[in-house]
Write an enzyme that holds these catalytic residues in place. Structure first.
Site, PDB file in Angstrom:
ATOM      1  N   TYR A  98       0.851  -1.192   0.000  1.00 59.30           N
ATOM      2  CA  TYR A  98       0.000   0.000   0.000  1.00 59.30           C
ATOM      3  C   TYR A  98       0.888   1.244   0.000  1.00 59.30           C
ATOM      4  O   TYR A  98       0.608   2.217  -0.692  1.00 59.30           O
ATOM      5  CB  TYR A  98      -0.906   0.010   1.238  1.00 59.30           C
ATOM      6  CG  TYR A  98      -1.900  -1.127   1.274  1.00 59.30           C
ATOM      7  CD1 TYR A  98      -3.126  -1.036   0.628  1.00 59.30           C
ATOM      8  CD2 TYR A  98      -1.608  -2.298   1.972  1.00 59.30           C
ATOM      9  CE1 TYR A  98      -4.032  -2.083   0.667  1.00 59.30           C
ATOM     10  CE2 TYR A  98      -2.512  -3.347   2.012  1.00 59.30           C
ATOM     11  CZ  TYR A  98      -3.718  -3.235   1.357  1.00 59.30           C
ATOM     12  OH  TYR A  98      -4.616  -4.279   1.392  1.00 59.30           O
ATOM     13  N   ASN A 126     -12.234  -2.001  -5.022  1.00 59.06           N
ATOM     14  CA  ASN A 126     -12.047  -2.421  -6.406  1.00 59.06           C
ATOM     15  C   ASN A 126     -13.220  -3.320  -6.814  1.00 59.06           C
ATOM     16  O   ASN A 126     -13.423  -4.376  -6.219  1.00 59.06           O
ATOM     17  CB  ASN A 126     -10.722  -3.185  -6.521  1.00 59.06           C
ATOM     18  CG  ASN A 126     -10.570  -3.917  -7.827  1.00 59.06           C
ATOM     19  OD1 ASN A 126     -11.150  -3.552  -8.837  1.00 59.06           O
ATOM     20  ND2 ASN A 126      -9.778  -4.976  -7.813  1.00 59.06           N
ATOM     21  N   CYS A 134      -6.143  -6.676  -6.887  1.00 59.19           N
ATOM     22  CA  CYS A 134      -6.040  -6.113  -5.540  1.00 59.19           C
ATOM     23  C   CYS A 134      -5.506  -7.138  -4.546  1.00 59.19           C
ATOM     24  O   CYS A 134      -4.956  -6.766  -3.499  1.00 59.19           O
ATOM     25  CB  CYS A 134      -7.372  -5.540  -5.085  1.00 59.19           C
ATOM     26  SG  CYS A 134      -8.768  -6.657  -5.236  1.00 59.19           S
TER      27      CYS A 134
END
Length: 176
Positions: A98, A126, A134
């Site tokens: 992230y 997402n 993701c």
């Protein structure tokens, strides 16, 4: 009008959504934010984009990297779409943090920094799971954090792609 179709994966049922031309959603049945891009009116229909997506999923779940991607329409804010575009650059079998996504976005915007938590929110919302990968996003310490489809599925997807087992250990798993 929105359209849906179903796919049975080794990890459970998957619902696909389309506007008739592009894939607009792909969720494990019952996952968090399920159907987030679907309007009130939708019907099940056999569409070329669903057949192409099912072919992609067949190849993916056989343990191979598909050499194509169905046409996607990523609906969301500009910020979320920017995060999802970065996710599309993460190669099969690799991960990104992230913090790295936040760093890339801050750099592209000329900012000194950007919140990794804001990135996490975009990753979590997402609407096109697996194809917009993701599941390849991990914490800075390599931990498996949050996945709308569940951490067990995230671990399974990463194992399928051959991600190093250090990332998949129980000690490194935590929920956001």
């Amino acid at each position: 009008m929105d359209y849906t179709a179903h796919y049975q994966s080794p990890l459970g049922g998957i619902t696909m959504a389309s506007d008739g031309r592009f894939l607009t959603g792909l969720w494990f049945d019952g996952q968090k934010y399920f159907g987030s891009t679907l309007g009130q009116d939708h019907e099940e229909r056999d569409l070329p984009v669903f057949r192409q997506t099912a072919e992609w999923l067949d190849i993916y779940f056989s343990g191979r990297e598909p050499g194509f991607r169905p046409q996607l329409c990523r609906m969301g804010t500009e910020f979320r779409r920017e995060v999802w575009n970065i996710l599309l650059t993460v190669p099969y079998g690799q991960t990104i943090t992230y913090a790295e996504i936040a760093r890339r976005m801050a750099e592209s915007r000329g900012l000194p920094h950007l919140s990794a938590q804001a990135v996490g929110g975009a990753v979590g919302h997402n609407p096109v799971s697996i194809l917009v990968p993701c599941h390849r996003v991990v914490g800075s310490d390599g931990s498996l954090t949050g996945y709308a489809g569940g951490l067990d599925r995230k671990r399974s997807l990463l194992r399928l792609e051959g991600v190093a087992s250090a990332f998949l250990s129980e000690k490194k798993m935590r929920q956001k």
